[in-house]
Write a protein that holds these residues in place. Structure first.
Motif, PDB file in Angstrom:
ATOM      1  N   HIS A  43      27.925  19.768  -7.211  1.00 16.15           N
ATOM      2  CA  HIS A  43      27.715  18.465  -7.859  1.00 16.15           C
ATOM      3  C   HIS A  43      28.808  17.453  -7.587  1.00 16.15           C
ATOM      4  N   ALA A  44      30.020  17.922  -7.413  1.00 12.91           N
ATOM      5  CA  ALA A  44      31.122  16.964  -7.265  1.00 12.91           C
ATOM      6  C   ALA A  44      31.530  16.776  -5.803  1.00 12.91           C
ATOM      7  N   ILE A  45      30.972  17.600  -4.889  1.00  9.74           N
ATOM      8  CA  ILE A  45      31.290  17.441  -3.455  1.00  9.74           C
ATOM      9  C   ILE A  45      30.012  17.139  -2.660  1.00  9.74           C
ATOM     10  N   TYR A  46      29.103  18.103  -2.615  1.00 11.29           N
ATOM     11  CA  TYR A  46      27.893  17.907  -1.792  1.00 11.29           C
ATOM     12  C   TYR A  46      27.093  16.687  -2.254  1.00 11.29           C
ATOM     13  N   TRP A  47      26.871  16.647  -3.565  1.00 10.21           N
ATOM     14  CA  TRP A  47      25.953  15.619  -4.087  1.00 10.21           C
ATOM     15  C   TRP A  47      26.457  14.212  -3.797  1.00 10.21           C
ATOM     16  N   LEU A  66      36.811  20.086   4.717  1.00 14.19           N
ATOM     17  CA  LEU A  66      35.417  20.461   4.507  1.00 14.19           C
ATOM     18  C   LEU A  66      34.753  20.795   5.830  1.00 14.19           C
ATOM     19  N   GLU A  67      33.947  21.842   5.813  1.00 12.44           N
ATOM     20  CA  GLU A  67      33.168  22.182   7.007  1.00 12.44           C
ATOM     21  C   GLU A  67      31.772  21.613   6.849  1.00 12.44           C
ATOM     22  N   ASP A  68      31.110  21.374   7.976  1.00 16.23           N
ATOM     23  CA  ASP A  68      29.724  20.913   7.899  1.00 16.23           C
ATOM     24  C   ASP A  68      28.882  21.986   7.196  1.00 16.23           C
ATOM     25  N   LEU A  69      27.801  21.519   6.607  1.00 14.84           N
ATOM     26  CA  LEU A  69      27.028  22.384   5.720  1.00 14.84           C
ATOM     27  C   LEU A  69      25.659  22.685   6.327  1.00 14.84           C
ATOM     28  N   GLN A  75      35.197  13.970   3.852  1.00 15.18           N
ATOM     29  CA  GLN A  75      36.402  14.373   3.115  1.00 15.18           C
ATOM     30  C   GLN A  75      37.180  13.154   2.586  1.00 15.18           C
ATOM     31  N   ASP A  76      37.494  12.226   3.480  1.00 12.25           N
ATOM     32  CA  ASP A  76      38.324  11.084   3.051  1.00 12.25           C
ATOM     33  C   ASP A  76      37.577  10.197   2.064  1.00 12.25           C
ATOM     34  N   LYS A  77      36.282   9.999   2.338  1.00 11.30           N
ATOM     35  CA  LYS A  77      35.503   9.137   1.437  1.00 11.30           C
ATOM     36  C   LYS A  77      35.410   9.747   0.037  1.00 11.30           C
ATOM     37  N   LEU A  78      35.265  11.063  -0.002  1.00 12.05           N
ATOM     38  CA  LEU A  78      35.203  11.722  -1.313  1.00 12.05           C
ATOM     39  C   LEU A  78      36.536  11.600  -2.040  1.00 12.05           C
ATOM     40  N   LEU A  79      37.609  11.870  -1.297  1.00 11.06           N
ATOM     41  CA  LEU A  79      38.931  11.795  -1.952  1.00 11.06           C
ATOM     42  C   LEU A  79      39.207  10.382  -2.441  1.00 11.06           C
ATOM     43  N   GLU A  80      38.763   9.418  -1.650  1.00 15.01           N
ATOM     44  CA  GLU A  80      38.956   8.027  -2.078  1.00 15.01           C
ATOM     45  C   GLU A  80      38.156   7.756  -3.365  1.00 15.01           C
ATOM     46  N   ASN A 136      40.224  18.895 -11.001  1.00  8.73           N
ATOM     47  CA  ASN A 136      41.349  19.128 -10.087  1.00  8.73           C
ATOM     48  C   ASN A 136      41.053  20.257  -9.106  1.00  8.73           C
ATOM     49  N   GLU A 137      40.357  21.288  -9.581  1.00  7.94           N
ATOM     50  CA  GLU A 137      39.997  22.396  -8.675  1.00  7.94           C
ATOM     51  C   GLU A 137      39.117  21.886  -7.542  1.00  7.94           C
ATOM     52  N   VAL A 138      38.200  20.996  -7.886  1.00  3.81           N
ATOM     53  CA  VAL A 138      37.299  20.420  -6.882  1.00  3.81           C
ATOM     54  C   VAL A 138      38.118  19.596  -5.875  1.00  3.81           C
ATOM     55  N   ILE A 139      39.013  18.788  -6.396  1.00  2.00           N
ATOM     56  CA  ILE A 139      39.806  17.914  -5.518  1.00  2.00           C
ATOM     57  C   ILE A 139      40.645  18.757  -4.555  1.00  2.00           C
ATOM     58  N   ARG A 140      41.272  19.802  -5.077  1.00  2.00           N
ATOM     59  CA  ARG A 140      42.092  20.661  -4.212  1.00  2.00           C
ATOM     60  C   ARG A 140      41.237  21.298  -3.124  1.00  2.00           C
ATOM     61  N   PHE A 141      40.019  21.654  -3.474  1.00  2.00           N
ATOM     62  CA  PHE A 141      39.110  22.254  -2.494  1.00  2.00           C
ATOM     63  C   PHE A 141      38.815  21.259  -1.371  1.00  2.00           C
TER      64      PHE A 141
END
Ligand code: ME8
Length: 519
Positions: free
Chosen positions: A274-278, A207-210, A176-181, A197-202
């Motif tokens: 694409h913008a979170i998992y990947w 985030l839960e483990d996948l 979570q933190d690394k992605l936001l950074e 922005n929708e992705v960032i708010r999510f």
């Protein structure tokens, strides 16, 4: 410039599920990506363009079972129709990847091993509401029991079933933190901004483990070291972007040259993948992140969602037959701001064809070229001194390349085309004001100047619209006497049109759309 000196540019589309035949939404995505790839090639980049099909997973398996064939057969059949669609649409892809390709299986297993080696993969149990259609689990609050007695995922309207299985998990929560950074450091990582922005708010909500493996079926890439599991289809699918560059061979010339990808072009329904998992998978695997995830909107038929049950799913080939390929390519990229949802209808397509293509561009080219043929011996006339009006329209056309480049850089295709057509509008006004057909009798040198200026504007426009309308622009450049090769790449844009060169017989390039006669 030799090819080794060119800057690489790597662009991809989403890879489509071949559980059915392609529709206009698929065509839209490849056309836009193709325009981008062609623009970069003309602008001197060493482009690699990847597209293909996403063939594993439960959805493919279930469709195959319904049709009484194997998933491999289903994949083969429909993958072929996707490839055929690409060819019908003039898509200049460099590789058509299939996730059943042997090199892709290696790549998917290698990214898994890397994520595992980094401590991000663990075995546990999974229980939840699973949607086969979405290939995703939902928590209870994201589902609802409807009147038909079936539980649905609220967001996607797809049926879900309670599923429990042993599963490997990816430690997405740790990212979570690394992605936001990363989102802060790379504000253009996702585009357009509203969708990013929708992705960032999510991600900000946590985030839960996948869950990243399945045991209930075996149509997928085997998990390394545990043959009871196949990979969750999204781990496998996203990795196709690496496979295309030669991964797992990270020492290969193509991997070094093309990875990380510059742009992933995808639709709005798969932005989180694409913008979170990947990026999380890539960080875990110790690989660089792509430059940009460009999220386009959905196309609707007359404003109505396409669906098989409504019978309004149109095969891309039908469109091409009816309106012509370049008209369709132009229409999609001009009509719908890339990123927004859009609609298409017969009237809107014909409107664009007749107003923009036939009137504004086709007529201007045809009228000026026929005058040159009759009055200038079929040669590019030599201009006299330019008046303020000449200079103004020449300058406006000369300014287009950096403007169009800027818009393409952000995949703002409609704005790029709008800028070109604004200049064409001015060029038409210029032609009407100058009245070269009157000058023919009163002031021939001036007529030649006006014709030269008009041809020069048309030449610049023809160069710039090549990525969008490859065939029509090529024919337009033919009638302007511009030979294939150096005269047609963007380094030629600032080289003035050469007077005295011979012009071939002018031929109309953009006929008006006429309703086909009843048979
Ligand atoms: O999502 N308008 O495949 P897919 C515009 N296999 N775009 C549309 C659309 C529409 N009506 N319908 C779909 C998948 N798309 C995955 C991708 S990538 C590693 C895996 C877009 O066949 C959609 O958003 O369902 C996606 O970008 C692409 O078509 C393929 O969709």
């Amino acid at each position: 410039m030799t090819s080794t000196e060119q800057t690489p540019f790597y662009i991809t589309t989403a890879i489509s599920y071949p559980n059915g035949v392609p529709h206009i939404g698929h065509a839209y995505e490849v056309i836009a990506t193709d325009a981008m790839a062609r623009f970069k090639r003309l602008d001197g980049f060493d482009v690699f363009f990847l597209t293909g099909t996403d063939e594993h997973g439960q959805k493919m398996l279930q469709t195959a079972q319904k049709q009484g064939i194997s998933p491999r057969e289903l994949a083969q059949r429909n993958s072929d129709s996707f490839q055929q669609m690409n060819d019908e649409l003039g898509i200049s892809y460099d590789r058509f990847i299939r996730t059943t390709d042997p090199d892709h299986i290696d790549a998917a297993q290698e990214i898994w091993r890397r994520m595992e080696a980094n401590g991000d993969v663990y075995l546990d149990k999974y229980a939840g509401w699973y949607s086969v259609r979405d290939e995703a689990y939902y928590s209870e609050e994201d589902t609802e029991l409807r009147e038909d007695g079936v539980r649905y995922a609220t967001e996607t309207d797809t049926p879900v079933t309670w599923t429990e299985e042993e599963s490997y998990f990816f430690r997405l929560s740790a990212y979570q933190d690394k992605l936001l950074e990363h989102y802060r450091n790379a504000p253009d990582f996702g585009a357009p901004r509203s969708r990013f922005n929708e992705v960032i708010r999510f991600v900000e909500r946590g985030l839960e483990d996948l869950s990243i493996s399945r045991t209930t079926f075996d149509w997928g890439v085997p998990v390394p070291g545990n043959a009871d599991h196949v990979m969750y289809v999204w781990v496998d699918a996203l990795t196709n972007y690496l496979t295309g560059t030669g991964f797992p061979d990270t020492t290969s010339a193509s991997f070094k040259k093309y990875w990380p990808a510059d742009v992933h072009v995808i639709g709005k329904d798969i932005s989180r993948f694409h913008a979170i998992y990947w990026p999380a998978f890539l960080m875990s695997a110790g690989l660089e992140l792509p430059g940009r995830v460009m999220i386009h909107g959905f196309l609707h038929n007359n404003g109505v969602k396409m669906s098989k049950s409504l019978g309004n799913v149109i095969a891309p080939a039908e469109f091409v037959d009816q309106y012509g390929l370049d008209s369709i390519r132009y229409f999609f990229l001009r009509e719908v701001p890339f990123g927004a949802d859009g609609s298409y209808s017969h009237d809107a397509i014909v409107g664009r064809m007749n107003a923009d293509l036939s009137n504004n561009l086709g007529n201007l080219a045809q009228r000026s070229l026929s005058m040159v043929k009759k009055n200038c011996d079929s040669q590019v006339p030599a201009p006299g001194e330019f008046t303020a009006a000449d200079q103004q329209i020449l300058d406006a056309a000369a300014a287009l390349l950096p403007i169009v480049r800027d818009h393409f850089e952000r995949q703002e295709f409609s704005r790029a085309l709008e800028a070109v057509w604004n200049v064409l509008g001015d060029a038409n006004a210029y032609f009407a004001d100058q009245q070269p057909w009157v000058l023919r009798k009163t002031d021939e040198p001036r007529m030649r100047t006006v014709l030269y200026v008009t041809l020069e504007v048309v030449r610049r426009v023809a160069l710039l619209v090549q990525p969008v309308m490859p065939d029509a622009s090529s024919r337009l450049l033919d009638v302007l006497g511009q030979a294939d090769g150096a005269a047609r790449v963007f380094t030629a844009f600032d080289e003035p049109l050469e007077s005295g060169s011979d012009l071939p017989e002018p031929a109309p390039i953009f006929p008006r759309y006429e309703v086909p006669a009843e048979v």
